[in-house]
Design an enzyme around this catalytic site. Structure first.
Site, short mmCIF file in Angstrom:
data_model
loop_
_atom_site.label_atom_id
_atom_site.label_comp_id
_atom_site.label_asym_id
_atom_site.label_seq_id
_atom_site.Cartn_x
_atom_site.Cartn_y
_atom_site.Cartn_z
N TRP A 306 0.83 -1.21 0.00
CA TRP A 306 0.00 0.00 0.00
C TRP A 306 0.87 1.26 0.00
O TRP A 306 0.39 2.34 -0.33
CB TRP A 306 -0.96 0.01 1.20
CG TRP A 306 -0.32 0.26 2.55
CD1 TRP A 306 0.68 -0.45 3.11
CD2 TRP A 306 -0.64 1.31 3.48
NE1 TRP A 306 1.00 0.07 4.34
CE2 TRP A 306 0.19 1.15 4.60
CE3 TRP A 306 -1.57 2.35 3.48
CZ2 TRP A 306 0.14 1.99 5.72
CZ3 TRP A 306 -1.63 3.19 4.59
CH2 TRP A 306 -0.77 3.01 5.69
N GLU A 446 0.26 -2.51 12.69
CA GLU A 446 0.26 -3.98 12.60
C GLU A 446 0.48 -4.67 13.94
O GLU A 446 0.49 -5.90 14.00
CB GLU A 446 1.34 -4.43 11.60
CG GLU A 446 1.03 -3.99 10.19
CD GLU A 446 2.19 -4.22 9.23
OE1 GLU A 446 3.35 -4.09 9.66
OE2 GLU A 446 1.93 -4.54 8.06
O1 IFM Z 1 3.51 -1.46 4.09
C1 IFM Z 1 4.41 -1.43 5.14
C2 IFM Z 1 3.66 -1.70 6.42
O2 IFM Z 1 2.69 -0.70 6.65
C3 IFM Z 1 4.61 -1.76 7.58
N1 IFM Z 1 5.61 -2.76 7.37
C4 IFM Z 1 6.38 -2.54 6.14
C5 IFM Z 1 5.49 -2.47 4.94
C6 IFM Z 1 6.31 -2.18 3.68
O3 IFM Z 1 6.91 -0.92 3.75
#
Ligand code: IFM
Length: 696
Positions: A306, A446
Site C-alpha cells: 500500500w 500492525e
Molecule cells: O507497508 C508497510 C507496512 O505498513 C509496515 N511494514 C512494512 C510495509 C512495507 O513498507
C-alpha cells in the site's frame, strides 16, 4: 545544489547500509552501492524490477542478475581489497544529481578509482570504469568477471545458466526456476591486452610509479527474445564518456519538475536525497509499479505494498503524471490476482494482495516474521486481515484522477478496480445492530492484529463505496456484472464509522481505549533482543507501530476529521513507536496543520533522513527487512508540499496555506495539477502561486 553524498573511511559494519545508501537504479534495475571486490557475502546485487521467481518452497522474490562488476586487483601478487588490506584512505560518493556512483581507495602501493551508472537513457545498460594507478612501481594484475555466484535471500533462481564468449562479448543466458529467460551481454574494454581463463578475465602489467590501467565494462540486459549483441557493440563504440553524457542529460531532466527548494542546506540535501531515491524508480515505459524497498534488493520479496498508492503515487502524480498512470495500470493489470485472493477467502470482488508481485497473487506468507531467538516462524495475519489495501488502491486511483485530471484511466479499467474493491467490502462486512462492521482486521498499525472496526479501515471502505457510486453513471455500464447503484448506496449508508468522542478522540479500533497505557520505550524494554518483533509484546498495550488514526486524517480528508487533529495528534503521538518508516510523514503533515511546526520539522527530517543513517531497522523478528524506503522518501516530499507549504487543491482552487517551521525560510516547487504546471514560491510570510506556461 549539493550534489554528492560522500563517506570516507572503511568500516565493515557499514557495508550493508552503504549498499542501500549508495544505490543506483534506473526504474528497471538497481545496483547496490557495493565495491568491486565484494561478493554475495557483502550483498552485491543487481536487482531486476518485476521479474520474480520461486525456488522450491521458499518465498517468491525478485531476481538478481549475475554481477558484471566484480574486480580484484593484486600488486606484486598481493590482493588489494578493503576487506583484506589496510587502506590509507577510502571514499565512496553518490552523485544524486547525475545518478553516478564512484569510489576512490588508496592503498600503500596503488589507488583504485571507479565510477558507474545505470543508464537513464538506455535502461538496459550498466557501464563502469575501473582505474588502477601505481603509487610505486610493481606488477599490477586486475582480474574481473561476471560473478555468477549471486546474492539471494530465497534463491538460487537460475535452474540453468550458460555463459559463452563470442568475439569478446560474454553472453549469459539464465533460465529461472519459473522458466523465464534473461540474457545479459558483457564487454570489457581496455587499452591493455585482456586475457582470459575459466570465464575470468585479467590484465597484467608492470607499472611504473604514476602509470595507470583502465578497464571499462559495458553490460546490457536483454529481456526480449531477439539478440541485442549488436546494440551492445554500438554502445561500446560510442564509448564511456558519450554514454555517461547521455545518461546525465536524461537523468538531470528529471529534476526540473521534482526539485523542491528549501532555504536550508541540511534539510535541502536530505530532501534532494529522498527525491533522488524516487527518481531512480521512475520508468515511463514500465507497468511494474514500485516495490516497498525500491530496487535495493529482495527485501519484502520485491513486492508492491500500500506504500505505493498512499505515498509514492501522489509524488509522481504531481511531478510525472505519465508514470503515475503506469502505477495505476499495474493495479488494473493485476485485478485478476486480487479477485482470486478474494475468492480464496470466500469473498467477492477484489481483495488486493498485501504483498503483490507481477500477477497480483498474494505473496505474503502466513508466517511473515520469525522468532529471533528460536528461529521459529511466527503466525501473522497481514495477508488475510489488512483489508484496507483494497481501499488504498481505490483511493489511489481517485486521487490520481482528481489531481491529474486524467479521467480516461477510469474507462481504461480504473473504475472496474474501484467497483470490485467496493464489491469486496460489501462481501466482507458483518451486519450487527443495523450497521455494517468490519471485524477481525488489521489497520496500518500492525501490532494489533485481528481487531474490530479499525477507524482507518472503515472510513476507507466507506470512501471506496462512495467512489464506486460517484463514478457509477459514467462507467458502470461497461462492466459485465455491476452491482446495483442502489445497493451500493444503501450499504454505504449503513457502514459504521467510528466518530470522534466528545473529547475529539477517534478510537483506533473497538476497545483500543481499554488497553494498557504502556509506551513504546516500555514495550521495547520487554524485547529479548533488538531484532524482536514487537507485535506480540505490544498487543495488549496502547503502543502502536505507526500512524493509524493520524494517517486516516491525511489520507481520507473528506470527513472533516482534521478538525480533531490536535486532540488525536497529542493523544496518539506518545503511543506511536514509528516502527514503520511510513509513520513520521503522516505525523509531520498533521503537525503542520495544527501549527506544531517544530514537531512537523522533526518528523519530516525523520522521514527524509531515513536512508542516510547507518542504524536503520534491518530486522523484523529475525527477517532481513533492510533496503531503501521510497514511501518514506515520498512522505518527506508530501510533508513539505502538503504540510509546510499547505498546498490545497480542490476543483478550481489551487491554494497555499503555509506553516513554515522556523528552520525553513522559503520553499519553491513546481507541480502538475489537472494537466497544468504550477510554480509555488513561499518566502517568509509571502507566497505566490503561478501557472508555468513555457513548459515543453
Ligand atoms: O507497508 C508497510 C507496512 O505498513 C509496515 N511494514 C512494512 C510495509 C512495507 O513498507
Amino acid at each position: 545544489m549539493k550534489k554528492t553524498l560522500v563517506k570516507t573511511g572503511f568500516n565493515k559494519n557499514d557495508i550493508v547500509s552503504f549498499g542501500n545508501m549508495f544505490l543506483l537504479a534506473n526504474g528497471r534495475y538497481g545496483y547496490r552501492g557495493t565495491l568491486e571486490e565484494y561478493t554475495k557475502e557483502q550483498m552485491v546485487a543487481l536487482n531486476v524490477l518485476g521479474l520474480y521467481d520461486r525456488y522450491e518452497d521458499k518465498w517468491r522474490e525478485s531476481i538478481n542478475l549475475p554481477n558484471p562488476l566484480f574486480f580484484i586487483t593484486s600488486f606484486n601478487g598481493e590482493k588489494q581489497t578493503v576487506l583484506t588490506k589496510e587502506v590509507v584512505s577510502h571514499q565512496v560518493e553518490l552523485n544524486i544529481y547525475d545518478a553516478t556512483f564512484s569510489r576512490e581507495t588508496l592503498f600503500k602501493n596503488i589507488v583504485i578509482k571507479s565510477e558507474r551508472f545505470l543508464s537513464s537513457a538506455n535502461k538496459d545498460l550498466l557501464v563502469s570504469k575501473y582505474v588502477v594507478k601505481a603509487l610505486n612501481s610493481g606488477l599490477v594484475k586486475i582480474e574481473f568477471k561476471l560473478d555468477l555466484d549471486n546474492y539471494d535471500i530465497n534463491g538460487p533462481h537460475y535452474k540453468n545458466r550458460k555463459v559463452n564468449d563470442i568475439n569478446g562479448v560474454q553472453s549469459f543466458k539464465g533460465i529461472t526456476n519459473e522458466n523465464k529467460i534473461i540474457t545479459t551481454y558483457t564487454k570489457y574494454v581496455s587499452d591493455e591486452d585482456i586475457k582470459t581463463y575459466n570465464n575470468t578475465y585479467f590484465v597484467e602489467k608492470y607499472l611504473q610509479k604514476g602509470d595507470e590501467i583502465c578497464v571499462f565494462t559495458y553490460y546490457l540486459v536483454n529481456q526480449t527474445s531477439a539478440s541485442r549483441v549488436e546494440e551492445l557493440q554500438k554502445n561500446v563504440q560510442q564509448g564511456y564518456d558519450k554514454l555517461l553524457k547521455e545518461h546525465k542529460t536524461s537523468f538531470n531532466k528529471k529534476w526540473d519538475i521534482s526539485r523542491v527548494l528549501l532555504g536550508e542546506p541540511e534539510s535541502q540535501f536530505e530532501l534532494d536525497y529522498s527525491i533522488y531515491h524516487l527518481l531512480i524508480l521512475e520508468d515511463d515505459k514500465s507497468y511494474r509499479s514500485v516495490p516497498a524497498r525500491g530496487l535495493s534488493g529482495q527485501t519484502y520479496k520485491g513486492a508492491i505494498f500500500w506504500d505505493t498508492e498512499t505515498f509514492i503515487l501522489p509524488f509522481f502524480t504531481l511531478t510525472n503524471p505519465q508514470f503515475a498512470r503506469n502505477i495505476i495500470q499495474y493495479r488494473i493489470n493485476t485485478l485478476p490476482g486480487a479477485k482470486k485472493k478474494a475468492q480464496g477467502f470466500g469473498y467477492q470482488g477484489a481483495f488486493y494482495a498485501w504483498e503483490s508481485q507481477d500477477d497480483g497473487i498474494e505473496q505474503c506468507s502466513q508466517y511473515n516474521v520469525t522468532d529471533p531467538i528460536t528461529g521459529e516462524p511466527i503466525r501473522t495475519y497481514f495477508d488475510e486481515k489488512q483489508i484496507h489495501i483494497s481501499g488504498d488502491v481505490a483511493l489511489g486511483i481517485s486521487r490520481y484522477v482528481y489531481l491529474s485530471g486524467d479521467t480516461s484511466i477510469l474507462s481504461d479499467g480504473g473504475y472496474e478496480v474501484i467497483h470490485e474493491c467496493a464489491r469486496f467490502y460489501i462481501s466482507r462486512a458483518t451486519l450487527r445492530n443495523g450497521q455494517y462492521h468490519f471485524d477481525d482486521v488489521i489497520g496500518p498499525d500492525e501490532y494489533h492484529e485481528r481487531i474490530n472496526d479499525n477507524a482507518f479501515t472503515n472510513y476507507l471502505a466507506y470512501k471506496t463505496i462512495d467512489l464506486a457510486i460517484e463514478y457509477y453513471d459514467e462507467y458502470a455500464q461497461k462492466l459485465s456484472n455491476p452491482i446495483n447503484k442502489k445497493d451500493f448506496i444503501s450499504f454505504r449508508n449503513l457502514i459504521y464509522l467510528p466518530k470522534p468522542y466528545d473529547n475529539g478522540l477517534i478510537e483506533q479500533f473497538e476497545h483500543y481505549f481499554d488497553l494498557k497505557d504502556v509506551y513504546p520505550h516500555e514495550v521495547k524494554a520487554m524485547a529479548r533482543n533488538d531484532k524482536e518483533y514487537l507485535g506480540g509484546l505490544a498487543i495488549d498495550t496502547k503502543t502502536i507501530k505507526q500512524a493509524d488514526v493520524i494517517a486516516l486524517m491525511v489520507i481520507v480528508p473528506d470527513f472533516g476529521l482534521m478538525k480533531y487533529a490536535r486532540e488525536n495528534y497529542k493523544y496518539y503521538l506518545p503511543f506511536t513507536e514509528h516502527g514503520s518508516s511510513l509513520s513520521s510523514s503522516m505525523y509531520s503533515i498533521v503537525a503542520s496543520r495544527i501549527d506544531e511546526t517544530d514537531d512537523a520539522y522533526q518528523m519530516f527530517r525523520k522521514s527524509s533522513g531515513i536512508d542516510l543513517g547507518t542504524n536503520q531497522k534491518m530486522y523484523a523478528g529475525g527477517i532481513y527487512i533492510g533496503g531503501t524506503h521510497p514511501a518514506s522518501n515520498a512522505g518527506a516530499y508530501l510533508s513539505v508540499v502538503f504540510g509546510f507549504a499547505g498546498l490545497y487543491l480542490d476543483g478550481d482552487q489551487v491554494k497555499l496555506n503555509p506553516h513554515l517551521p522556523k528552520q525553513i525560510k522559503s520553499i519553491e516547487f513546481k507541480f502538475f495539477y489537472k494537466k497544468k504546471l504550477y510554480k509555488a514560491v513561499i518566502k517568509n510570510n509571502d507566497y505566490q502561486l503561478m501557472e508555468v506556461t513555457d513548459h515543453d
